[in-house]
Scaffold this motif. Structure first.
Motif, PDB file in Angstrom:
ATOM      1  N   LYS A   1      42.896  47.615  24.987  1.00  0.00           N
ATOM      2  CA  LYS A   1      42.090  48.697  25.574  1.00  0.00           C
ATOM      3  C   LYS A   1      42.877  49.503  26.597  1.00  0.00           C
ATOM      4  CE  LYS A   1      37.538  46.627  24.813  1.00  0.00           C
ATOM      5  NZ  LYS A   1      36.313  46.068  25.440  1.00  0.00           N
ATOM      6  N   LEU A   2      43.644  48.827  27.440  1.00  0.00           N
ATOM      7  CA  LEU A   2      44.424  49.553  28.442  1.00  0.00           C
ATOM      8  C   LEU A   2      45.530  50.364  27.782  1.00  0.00           C
ATOM      9  CD1 LEU A   2      44.691  46.885  31.292  1.00  0.00           C
ATOM     10  CD2 LEU A   2      43.265  48.939  31.238  1.00  0.00           C
ATOM     11  N   THR A   3      46.177  49.790  26.785  1.00  0.00           N
ATOM     12  CA  THR A   3      47.224  50.507  26.058  1.00  0.00           C
ATOM     13  C   THR A   3      46.664  51.779  25.426  1.00  0.00           C
ATOM     14  OG1 THR A   3      48.458  48.479  25.590  1.00  0.00           O
ATOM     15  CG2 THR A   3      48.841  50.349  24.123  1.00  0.00           C
ATOM     16  N   GLN A   4      45.518  51.661  24.789  1.00  0.00           N
ATOM     17  CA  GLN A   4      44.903  52.830  24.163  1.00  0.00           C
ATOM     18  C   GLN A   4      44.550  53.885  25.194  1.00  0.00           C
ATOM     19  OE1 GLN A   4      42.013  52.053  21.008  1.00  0.00           O
ATOM     20  NE2 GLN A   4      42.704  49.925  20.886  1.00  0.00           N
ATOM     21  N   GLN A   5      44.105  53.431  26.348  1.00  0.00           N
ATOM     22  CA  GLN A   5      43.734  54.353  27.421  1.00  0.00           C
ATOM     23  C   GLN A   5      44.967  55.023  28.026  1.00  0.00           C
ATOM     24  OE1 GLN A   5      41.255  52.599  30.524  1.00  0.00           O
ATOM     25  NE2 GLN A   5      42.307  53.819  32.070  1.00  0.00           N
ATOM     26  N   TRP A   6      45.988  54.251  28.315  1.00  0.00           N
ATOM     27  CA  TRP A   6      47.180  54.780  28.981  1.00  0.00           C
ATOM     28  C   TRP A   6      47.975  55.740  28.113  1.00  0.00           C
ATOM     29  CZ3 TRP A   6      48.876  49.198  30.639  1.00  0.00           C
ATOM     30  CH2 TRP A   6      48.115  48.791  31.758  1.00  0.00           C
ATOM     31  N   LEU A   7      48.109  55.427  26.816  1.00  0.00           N
ATOM     32  CA  LEU A   7      48.981  56.212  25.939  1.00  0.00           C
ATOM     33  C   LEU A   7      48.226  56.971  24.856  1.00  0.00           C
ATOM     34  CD1 LEU A   7      52.006  53.762  25.423  1.00  0.00           C
ATOM     35  CD2 LEU A   7      51.856  55.739  26.942  1.00  0.00           C
ATOM     36  N   ASN A   8      46.906  56.911  24.888  1.00  0.00           N
ATOM     37  CA  ASN A   8      46.085  57.542  23.855  1.00  0.00           C
ATOM     38  C   ASN A   8      46.511  57.062  22.467  1.00  0.00           C
ATOM     39  OD1 ASN A   8      44.016  59.194  22.883  1.00  0.00           O
ATOM     40  ND2 ASN A   8      45.386  60.940  22.613  1.00  0.00           N
ATOM     41  N   TRP A   9      46.772  55.767  22.382  1.00  0.00           N
ATOM     42  CA  TRP A   9      47.157  55.145  21.105  1.00  0.00           C
ATOM     43  C   TRP A   9      45.896  54.779  20.346  1.00  0.00           C
ATOM     44  CZ3 TRP A   9      47.296  49.505  19.929  1.00  0.00           C
ATOM     45  CH2 TRP A   9      47.919  49.226  18.700  1.00  0.00           C
ATOM     46  N   GLN A  10      45.776  55.293  19.130  1.00  0.00           N
ATOM     47  CA  GLN A  10      44.606  55.026  18.300  1.00  0.00           C
ATOM     48  C   GLN A  10      45.061  54.483  16.949  1.00  0.00           C
ATOM     49  OE1 GLN A  10      41.525  55.262  19.460  1.00  0.00           O
ATOM     50  NE2 GLN A  10      42.230  56.073  21.435  1.00  0.00           N
ATOM     51  N   PRO A  11      44.990  53.173  16.743  1.00  0.00           N
ATOM     52  CA  PRO A  11      45.390  52.612  15.446  1.00  0.00           C
ATOM     53  C   PRO A  11      44.536  53.178  14.320  1.00  0.00           C
ATOM     54  CG  PRO A  11      45.152  50.880  17.103  1.00  0.00           C
ATOM     55  CD  PRO A  11      44.572  52.126  17.696  1.00  0.00           C
ATOM     56  N   THR A  12      45.181  53.559  13.227  1.00  0.00           N
ATOM     57  CA  THR A  12      44.460  54.201  12.129  1.00  0.00           C
ATOM     58  C   THR A  12      44.701  53.550  10.772  1.00  0.00           C
ATOM     59  OG1 THR A  12      46.288  55.759  11.776  1.00  0.00           O
ATOM     60  CG2 THR A  12      44.542  56.452  13.285  1.00  0.00           C
ATOM     61  N   HIS A  13      45.631  52.622  10.695  1.00  0.00           N
ATOM     62  CA  HIS A  13      46.001  52.059   9.392  1.00  0.00           C
ATOM     63  C   HIS A  13      45.172  50.824   9.045  1.00  0.00           C
ATOM     64  CE1 HIS A  13      49.416  54.725  10.246  1.00  0.00           C
ATOM     65  NE2 HIS A  13      49.486  54.843   8.931  1.00  0.00           N
ATOM     66  N   SER A  14      45.416  50.292   7.866  1.00  0.00           N
ATOM     67  CA  SER A  14      44.583  49.215   7.328  1.00  0.00           C
ATOM     68  C   SER A  14      44.613  47.964   8.191  1.00  0.00           C
ATOM     69  CB  SER A  14      45.030  48.872   5.904  1.00  0.00           C
ATOM     70  OG  SER A  14      46.411  48.554   5.880  1.00  0.00           O
ATOM     71  N   THR A  15      43.539  47.185   8.091  1.00  0.00           N
ATOM     72  CA  THR A  15      43.440  45.929   8.833  1.00  0.00           C
ATOM     73  C   THR A  15      44.211  44.833   8.101  1.00  0.00           C
ATOM     74  OG1 THR A  15      41.460  45.199   7.660  1.00  0.00           O
ATOM     75  CG2 THR A  15      41.143  46.564   9.640  1.00  0.00           C
ATOM     76  N   LEU A  16      44.391  43.708   8.787  1.00  0.00           N
ATOM     77  CA  LEU A  16      45.090  42.582   8.177  1.00  0.00           C
ATOM     78  C   LEU A  16      44.350  42.078   6.939  1.00  0.00           C
ATOM     79  CD1 LEU A  16      47.164  40.326   8.016  1.00  0.00           C
ATOM     80  CD2 LEU A  16      45.843  39.080   9.752  1.00  0.00           C
ATOM     81  N   LEU A  17      43.047  41.868   7.050  1.00  0.00           N
ATOM     82  CA  LEU A  17      42.293  41.357   5.899  1.00  0.00           C
ATOM     83  C   LEU A  17      42.313  42.341   4.738  1.00  0.00           C
ATOM     84  CD1 LEU A  17      39.195  39.622   7.536  1.00  0.00           C
ATOM     85  CD2 LEU A  17      41.327  38.595   6.730  1.00  0.00           C
ATOM     86  N   ALA A  18      42.262  43.636   5.050  1.00  0.00           N
ATOM     87  CA  ALA A  18      42.319  44.641   3.985  1.00  0.00           C
ATOM     88  C   ALA A  18      43.647  44.559   3.246  1.00  0.00           C
ATOM     89  CB  ALA A  18      42.111  46.039   4.560  1.00  0.00           C
ATOM     90  N   ASP A  19      44.730  44.330   3.968  1.00  0.00           N
ATOM     91  CA  ASP A  19      46.033  44.208   3.315  1.00  0.00           C
ATOM     92  C   ASP A  19      46.102  42.954   2.440  1.00  0.00           C
ATOM     93  OD1 ASP A  19      47.054  46.550   4.242  1.00  0.00           O
ATOM     94  OD2 ASP A  19      48.477  45.678   5.655  1.00  0.00           O
ATOM     95  N   ILE A  20      45.567  41.856   2.947  1.00  0.00           N
ATOM     96  CA  ILE A  20      45.563  40.627   2.136  1.00  0.00           C
ATOM     97  C   ILE A  20      44.709  40.824   0.891  1.00  0.00           C
ATOM     98  CG2 ILE A  20      44.895  38.186   2.060  1.00  0.00           C
ATOM     99  CD1 ILE A  20      45.475  38.061   5.072  1.00  0.00           C
ATOM    100  N   GLU A  21      43.508  41.363   1.072  1.00  0.00           N
ATOM    101  CA  GLU A  21      42.549  41.490  -0.023  1.00  0.00           C
ATOM    102  C   GLU A  21      42.972  42.538  -1.053  1.00  0.00           C
ATOM    103  OE1 GLU A  21      39.053  42.288   2.207  1.00  0.00           O
ATOM    104  OE2 GLU A  21      38.750  40.187   2.794  1.00  0.00           O
ATOM    105  N   SER A  22      43.780  43.522  -0.634  1.00  0.00           N
ATOM    106  CA  SER A  22      44.221  44.558  -1.575  1.00  0.00           C
ATOM    107  C   SER A  22      45.458  44.151  -2.360  1.00  0.00           C
ATOM    108  CB  SER A  22      44.494  45.860  -0.820  1.00  0.00           C
ATOM    109  OG  SER A  22      45.600  45.713   0.045  1.00  0.00           O
ATOM    110  N   GLY A  23      46.009  42.973  -2.056  1.00  0.00           N
ATOM    111  CA  GLY A  23      47.160  42.483  -2.801  1.00  0.00           C
ATOM    112  C   GLY A  23      48.504  42.880  -2.247  1.00  0.00           C
TER     113      GLY A  23
END
Length: 296
Positions: free
Chosen positions: A270-292
Motif C-alpha cells: 500500500k505504501l509503495t503504491q501510494q509513494w510511487l503511484n505503482w498500480q499492478p495490472t498484470h495477471s495474478t499468480l493463480l491465473a498464470d498457473i491455471e492458464s498453463g
C-alpha cells in the motif's frame, strides 16, 4: 538516463531492460557469456562484460552510468552463505563508485523474512537472520552512509509469468510431478505474496526515476495467497491429487524446500503504491498457473 543493470539477462532483469528501453532510457547490461551478450544486443541494450564476482567490471559499469539497478544474484542454494557475501560485496563496490554523486542505486531484497507470520510493510526493517543471510539491505545502509542515493525493492517469493523456469512455483510443480501429488504442510494456511515480473519491472523503473533515498518498496501485487490454494491450483493443472503432509513429514516430502513451503509471509504494498503511484495490472499468480503458463 544511462542505466547499468546487473542481472540484466535474468527472468526479472530482461523485463527491467525492456521497461527502461521502452521509457527512453539507455541500458548497459552486465553479461558474463556470449549468449547473455547476444540477448542484450537483441533487446536493444549495450553490453558490459563481467559478472558479480568481477569487482572491476562492476566498478567500470557503475562509473559509466547515471544510475544503477542491482538485480543480479547467484541462485545457488547449495552455497547460499557464500553467494550472499558476493551480493554484499557487489553492492558495496557499486556504492563506493556512486558515493556523493546523487546517482540512484536500486538494490534487490525480499519480503519473505521482513515480518514472518505477520503482514510485512515497507516501514519495517528486518533483523539479520544468520540462517538466511542475504544482506542486501544491510549493504544498502552501509553505502547510504557514503552519500549514495540508494533504495531497496523487496521482491515477493513468487515473481511469476512467462519464462519462469527456476522460481519457487516451478520447484513446487516439478516436485508435484515427481511425487505424483501436490502437497502443502498442515492446514496449508501459511501465506505467500506474489507479483508478475512485468509489474515488478515497472516498479524498478519508478524507483529509479522517482524513488526516495533510503526507501524500501514492496513488489507485492498480491499480499496473501495460501500455500493450500497454490497446491490446489497445481494439482488441478497437473490432474493429480492434493494432500496435506504433517510438519514432521515435510522434510521428507519437500527436501530442502520444506522451509520455503512452510513460509508465512504476507506483505502489503500500500505504501509503495501510494509513494510511487505503482498500480499492478498484470495477471495474478493463480491465473498464470491455471492458464498453463507453467505447464505448457
Amino acid at each position: 538516463m544511462r542505466v547499468f543493470i546487473t542481472g540484466a539477462t535474468g527472468f526479472i532483469g530482461t523485463a527491467i531492460v525492456q521497461e527502461l528501453i521502452s521509457a527512453g532510457h539507455q541500458v548497459l547490461g552486465l553479461a558474463r557469456s556470449d549468449a547473455s551478450a547476444n540477448k542484450l544486443i537483441e533487446a536493444g541494450a549495450e553490453v558490459h562484460r563481467g559478472d558479480l564476482e568481477d569487482l572491476d567490471s562492476l566498478r567500470s559499469g557503475a562509473a559509466s552510468a547515471e544510475g544503477v539497478i542491482h538485480a543480479g544474484f547467484i541462485h545457488d542454494f547449495a552455497r547460499f552463505k557464500e553467494v550472499c557475501e558476493v551480493d554484499q560485496k557487489a553492492i558495496e563496490t557499486i556504492g563506493q563508485v556512486l558515493a556523493r554523486s546523487n546517482r540512484p542505486l536500486i538494490v534487490t531484497s525480499g519480503t519473505a523474512l521482513v515480518r514472518p507470520g505477520k503482514l510485512a510493510t515497507e516501514d519495517i526493517i528486518p533483523t539479520f537472520n544468520p540462517e538466511w543471510p542475504r544482506a542486501s539491505e544491510q549493504a544498502a545502509e552501509a553505502v547510504a552512509a557514503l552519500g549514495v542515493r540508494v533504495a531497496a525493492i523487496r521482491l515477493s517469493p513468487s515473481v511469476h509469468g512467462h519464462g519462469d523456469h527456476h522460481g519457487f512455483i516451478p520447484m513446487l510443480i516439478n516436485l508435484a510431478r515427481q511425487k505424483g501429488v501436490s502437497a502443502y504442510i498442515g492446514e496449508g494456511l501459511n501465506q505467500w505474496n506474489a507479483v508478475h515480473r512485468l509489474d515488478a519491472a515497472h516498479l524498478y523503473r519508478l524507483a529509479l526515476e522517482s524513488g526516495a533515498p533510503h526507501a524500501r518498496y514492496h513488489a507485492a501485487a498480491e499480499e496473501s495467497i495460501t500455500l493450500k490454494t497454490i497446491a490446489e491450483a497445481i494439482g488441478q493443472q497437473l490432474d493429480i491429487p492434493v494432500k496435506s503432509v504433517s510438519a514432521a513429514a515435510a522434510a521428507e516430502h519437500f527436501g530442502w524446500f520444506a522451509q520455503m513451503a512452510a513460509l508465512d509471509c504476507p506483505a502489503s504494498s500500500k505504501l509503495t503504491q501510494q509513494w510511487l503511484n505503482w498500480q499492478p495490472t498484470h495477471s495474478t499468480l493463480l491465473a498464470d498457473i491455471e492458464s498453463g503458463v507453467y505447464t505448457q
